[in-house]
Scaffold this motif. Structure first.
Motif, short mmCIF file in Angstrom:
data_model
loop_
_atom_site.label_atom_id
_atom_site.label_comp_id
_atom_site.label_asym_id
_atom_site.label_seq_id
_atom_site.Cartn_x
_atom_site.Cartn_y
_atom_site.Cartn_z
N ALA A 176 2.67 63.15 85.38
CA ALA A 176 3.39 61.94 84.74
C ALA A 176 2.45 61.14 83.85
O ALA A 176 2.99 61.03 82.99
N VAL A 177 1.16 60.89 84.22
CA VAL A 177 0.45 60.15 83.41
C VAL A 177 0.11 60.94 82.10
O VAL A 177 0.20 60.39 81.01
N ASN A 178 -0.26 62.25 82.26
CA ASN A 178 -0.65 62.90 81.06
C ASN A 178 0.65 63.25 80.20
O ASN A 178 0.34 62.96 78.85
N SER A 179 1.78 63.14 80.77
CA SER A 179 3.10 63.45 79.73
C SER A 179 3.15 62.35 78.85
O SER A 179 3.69 62.38 77.73
N VAL A 180 2.77 61.12 79.20
CA VAL A 180 3.00 59.91 78.44
C VAL A 180 1.61 59.63 77.65
O VAL A 180 1.54 58.51 77.06
N SER A 181 0.68 60.43 77.69
CA SER A 181 -0.69 60.01 77.11
C SER A 181 -0.82 60.47 75.61
O SER A 181 -0.17 61.44 75.42
N PRO A 182 -1.45 59.97 74.63
CA PRO A 182 -1.64 60.31 73.42
C PRO A 182 -2.28 61.81 73.36
O PRO A 182 -3.18 62.20 74.45
N PHE B 176 -4.76 62.94 71.81
CA PHE B 176 -6.32 62.62 71.64
C PHE B 176 -6.63 62.60 73.08
O PHE B 176 -7.67 63.15 73.50
N VAL B 177 -6.12 61.77 73.83
CA VAL B 177 -6.42 61.53 75.39
C VAL B 177 -6.07 62.76 76.23
O VAL B 177 -7.22 63.20 76.99
N LEU C 192 -7.31 67.16 81.87
CA LEU C 192 -7.21 67.32 83.24
C LEU C 192 -7.32 68.64 83.97
O LEU C 192 -7.44 68.83 85.01
N GLY C 193 -7.77 69.69 82.99
CA GLY C 193 -8.02 70.75 83.52
C GLY C 193 -9.16 70.69 84.19
O GLY C 193 -10.04 71.69 84.95
N LEU C 194 -10.24 69.88 83.87
CA LEU C 194 -11.48 69.63 84.39
C LEU C 194 -11.48 69.58 85.83
O LEU C 194 -12.37 69.89 86.71
N LEU C 195 -10.23 69.11 86.40
CA LEU C 195 -10.33 68.88 87.89
C LEU C 195 -10.12 70.26 88.34
O LEU C 195 -10.61 70.54 89.66
N GLN D 277 -6.24 65.73 75.34
CA GLN D 277 -7.35 67.16 75.05
C GLN D 277 -8.94 66.76 75.12
O GLN D 277 -9.82 67.22 75.20
N PHE D 278 -9.19 65.32 75.41
CA PHE D 278 -10.29 64.86 75.56
C PHE D 278 -10.75 65.53 76.92
O PHE D 278 -10.25 65.67 77.91
N PRO D 279 -12.38 66.13 76.93
CA PRO D 279 -13.37 66.14 76.07
C PRO D 279 -13.39 67.32 74.93
O PRO D 279 -14.04 67.37 74.26
N PHE D 280 -12.33 68.32 75.17
CA PHE D 280 -12.42 69.41 74.45
C PHE D 280 -12.29 69.19 72.99
O PHE D 280 -13.03 69.90 72.19
N ASN D 281 -11.67 68.11 72.54
CA ASN D 281 -11.58 67.83 71.23
C ASN D 281 -12.72 67.11 70.42
O ASN D 281 -12.84 67.01 69.28
N VAL D 282 -13.72 66.90 71.25
CA VAL D 282 -15.12 66.31 70.66
C VAL D 282 -16.16 67.32 70.87
O VAL D 282 -17.14 67.08 70.15
N LEU D 283 -15.95 68.40 71.63
CA LEU D 283 -17.19 69.15 71.90
C LEU D 283 -17.58 70.05 70.63
O LEU D 283 -18.59 70.47 70.25
N LEU D 284 -16.41 70.48 69.78
CA LEU D 284 -16.62 71.09 68.68
C LEU D 284 -17.46 70.39 67.73
O LEU D 284 -18.43 70.89 67.04
N LYS D 285 -17.48 69.10 67.73
CA LYS D 285 -17.92 68.07 66.96
C LYS D 285 -19.41 68.23 67.53
O LYS D 285 -20.30 68.00 66.64
#
Length: 302
Positions: free
Chosen positions: A270-276, A278-279, A42-45, A281-289
């Motif tokens: 509210a949406v972010n608080s119930v998200s897994p 992985f969701v 969500l930080g991308l916003l 932290q996306f896309p930061f969690n795939v950028l290192l890969k």
């Protein structure tokens, strides 16, 4: 707004010092000790607002506007530039020494081409440590604002841990560690003093406005939909900007807009608080890969 309302109104999140680690106790105070959400999707916003803050220093603004690195121009290749910036955030704070070294070399090669000419209205060079410190400071402030908004207020330990991560946003390149403010209170002093150097002229403002409105090059929606999309983007971008930068960009802001921004952010929180995780932290969690893949296949990193 009445005088009483203005006096009692809370200080907008983006105006608060980073050294203010908690809000007054109350039933709605959300204090988080989580550090795993340092890079939230969500930080991308807040990305367009952070770009504006960085480019509000004339040396950075004209450095980007006049950049000879065609592939990295945000006005012509916004998606690629966004990938580079987000990868930098991920690598600086969570990358391995090998990933950091590879990305540092790639960024340095690009920065070597960014320097002013005799025709430039201001003098600049991408290796200027003061300008790099400012960029790192903007990135760190953005991370703090996003964490406070979507995760919660930080206790002292979490805030200090995030501050050490923030230091890497500046020191991964040419900024020496002793240039980074010693603590969060020192950072607040640096930030306030640096606002004296903030100025967006007409040329840079014209360059930045499409970024504020998230107007992507080559992508045009039907007229009414385009206007509504840009209106929403401007609300989000302006909401993430401290007032000084709104004024430099000549973006209007009032109490009604602040309420709409707050309601939208509350819904997203509210949406972010119930998200897994992985969701979240996306896309930061795939950028290192993605970075490792680019290194293995010989593809450009920036």
């Amino acid at each position: 707004m009445t005088l009483d309302e203005s006096v009692s109104a809370p200080v907008p999140l983006v105006e608060r010092p980073v050294s203010e680690s908690s809000v007054p106790a109350g039933p709605r105070a959300r204090v988080s000790t989580r550090s795993d959400d340092g890079m939230l999707g969500l930080g991308l916003l807040a990305g367009p607002a952070n770009v504006i803050m960085q480019l509000a220093r004339p040396g950075v603004g004209y450095g980007v506007l006049e950049s000879r690195v065609e592939s990295g121009r945000i006005d012509r290749h916004p998606v690629k530039r966004a990938r580079t910036t987000f990868t930098y955030l991920a690598v600086s704070t969570n990358g391995t020494p090998e990933q950091q070294a590879a990305f540092r070399r790639a960024v340095n090669r690009a920065h070597a081409q960014v320097f002013s000419t005799d025709e430039s209205p201001v003098k600049y060079h991408a290796f200027d440590k003061d300008l790099q410190l400012w960029v790192g400071a903007c990135l760190y402030k953005g991370v703090v604002d996003v964490h406070r908004l979507f995760v919660g207020e930080m206790d002292e330990e979490t805030a200090d841990r995030l501050y050490l991560q923030g230091r890497a946003l500046a020191t991964m390149l040419q900024v020496p560690e002793d240039m980074w403010p010693a603590d969060r209170a020192a950072f607040d002093r640096y930030w306030q003093e640096s606002l004296d150097d903030v100025h967006i002229d007409d040329t840079v403002r014209e360059f930045l406005y499409p970024i504020a409105a998230t107007r992507l090059r080559g992508l045009a929606l039907p007229g009414p939909l385009q206007r509504q999309t840009e209106k929403l983007a401007l609300l989000i971008t302006t909401g993430f900007l401290p007032q000084r930068f709104r004024e430099e960009m000549q973006l209007p802001w009032d109490a009604g807009q602040q309420r709409r921004f707050d309601r939208l952010m509350a819904a997203l929180r509210a949406v972010n608080s119930v998200s897994p995780k992985f969701v979240r932290q996306f896309p930061f969690n795939v950028l290192l890969k993605d970075l490792d893949w680019r290194v293995r296949t010989g593809r450009p990193l920036v």
